[in-house]
Scaffold this active site. Structure first.
Site, PDB file in Angstrom:
ATOM      1  N   ARG A 115       2.705  -2.486  -4.792  1.00 28.63           N
ATOM      2  CA  ARG A 115       2.269  -1.141  -4.398  1.00 28.63           C
ATOM      3  C   ARG A 115       2.638  -0.872  -2.947  1.00 28.63           C
ATOM      4  O   ARG A 115       2.958   0.263  -2.575  1.00 28.63           O
ATOM      5  CB  ARG A 115       0.765  -0.950  -4.618  1.00 28.63           C
ATOM      6  CG  ARG A 115       0.400  -0.911  -6.090  1.00 28.63           C
ATOM      7  CD  ARG A 115       1.092   0.264  -6.790  1.00 28.63           C
ATOM      8  NE  ARG A 115       0.899   0.197  -8.209  1.00 28.63           N
ATOM      9  CZ  ARG A 115       1.875   0.141  -9.116  1.00 28.63           C
ATOM     10  NH1 ARG A 115       3.128   0.149  -8.753  1.00 28.63           N
ATOM     11  NH2 ARG A 115       1.615   0.079 -10.389  1.00 28.63           N
ATOM     12  N   GLU A 142       6.157  -0.041  -3.057  1.00 28.94           N
ATOM     13  CA  GLU A 142       6.252   1.334  -3.556  1.00 28.94           C
ATOM     14  C   GLU A 142       5.941   2.337  -2.446  1.00 28.94           C
ATOM     15  O   GLU A 142       6.636   3.348  -2.304  1.00 28.94           O
ATOM     16  CB  GLU A 142       5.268   1.519  -4.718  1.00 28.94           C
ATOM     17  CG  GLU A 142       5.255   2.913  -5.296  1.00 28.94           C
ATOM     18  CD  GLU A 142       4.213   3.058  -6.401  1.00 28.94           C
ATOM     19  OE1 GLU A 142       4.494   3.796  -7.342  1.00 28.94           O
ATOM     20  OE2 GLU A 142       3.136   2.435  -6.314  1.00 28.94           O
ATOM     21  N   SER A 159       6.967  -2.111  16.409  1.00 27.32           N
ATOM     22  CA  SER A 159       7.013  -3.566  16.449  1.00 27.32           C
ATOM     23  C   SER A 159       6.036  -4.189  15.465  1.00 27.32           C
ATOM     24  O   SER A 159       4.910  -3.723  15.305  1.00 27.32           O
ATOM     25  CB  SER A 159       6.668  -4.060  17.858  1.00 27.32           C
ATOM     26  OG  SER A 159       6.586  -5.467  17.886  1.00 27.32           O
TER      27      SER A 159
END
Length: 147
Positions: free
Chosen positions: A88, A91, A114
């Site tokens: 996820r 995704e 960073s």
């Protein structure tokens, strides 16, 4: 002996002793997020942090030394993650990555966020429609330099 074997020993002891990452972090003196990453082999511990870890998990002197060596970072076993929770996140980056990039560049200019000078906070957020996961990522902006 390698760092992965030490990680497995730490996880085994954590489960056996019914410890939470927050409890471990409190003993080590760092955030639960950093401590979890360190215990999973993604961060380098100081000698003091390694000594506390050795005591917590009954590590040998050799195992404790592995905690103080700069690890090979990146813990995912495949290019596209197969674990549903990690997928996820993949995704999210696939769908919103270009949006995040665009908005960071619009606000800060040409550069990166960073992951070295970085903080993360994960909290449970109560919601009547089902509890929510609240994740805050805070990284220093590093502009690209011209030369």
């Amino acid at each position: 002996m390698d760092r992965n074997q030490v990680t497995q020993k730490i996880i085994t002891a954590k489960v056996k002793n019914k410890m939470s990452w927050a409890q471990i972090a409190e003993r080590i003196g760092q955030s639960k997020e950093w401590t979890t990453a360190a215990m999973l082999g993604q961060m380098t511990l100081t000698a003091k942090q390694a000594a506390v870890t050795q005591e917590l998990f009954a590590l040998t002197d050799e195992e404790t030394l592995w905690l103080q060596i700069v690890p090979y970072k990146g813990s995912l076993p495949t290019a596209v993650p197969t674990d549903p929770l990690i997928y996820r996140w993949y995704e999210i980056v696939s769908v919103y990555g270009s949006t995040i990039k665009e908005l960071i560049h619009e606000e800060f200019g040409d550069g990166i966020m960073s992951a070295i000078d970085f903080k993360m906070d994960i909290q449970r957020q109560a919601d009547p429609n089902g509890d929510r996961v609240n994740v805050v990522l805070s990284g220093k902006f590093l502009p690209y330099k011209t030369y």
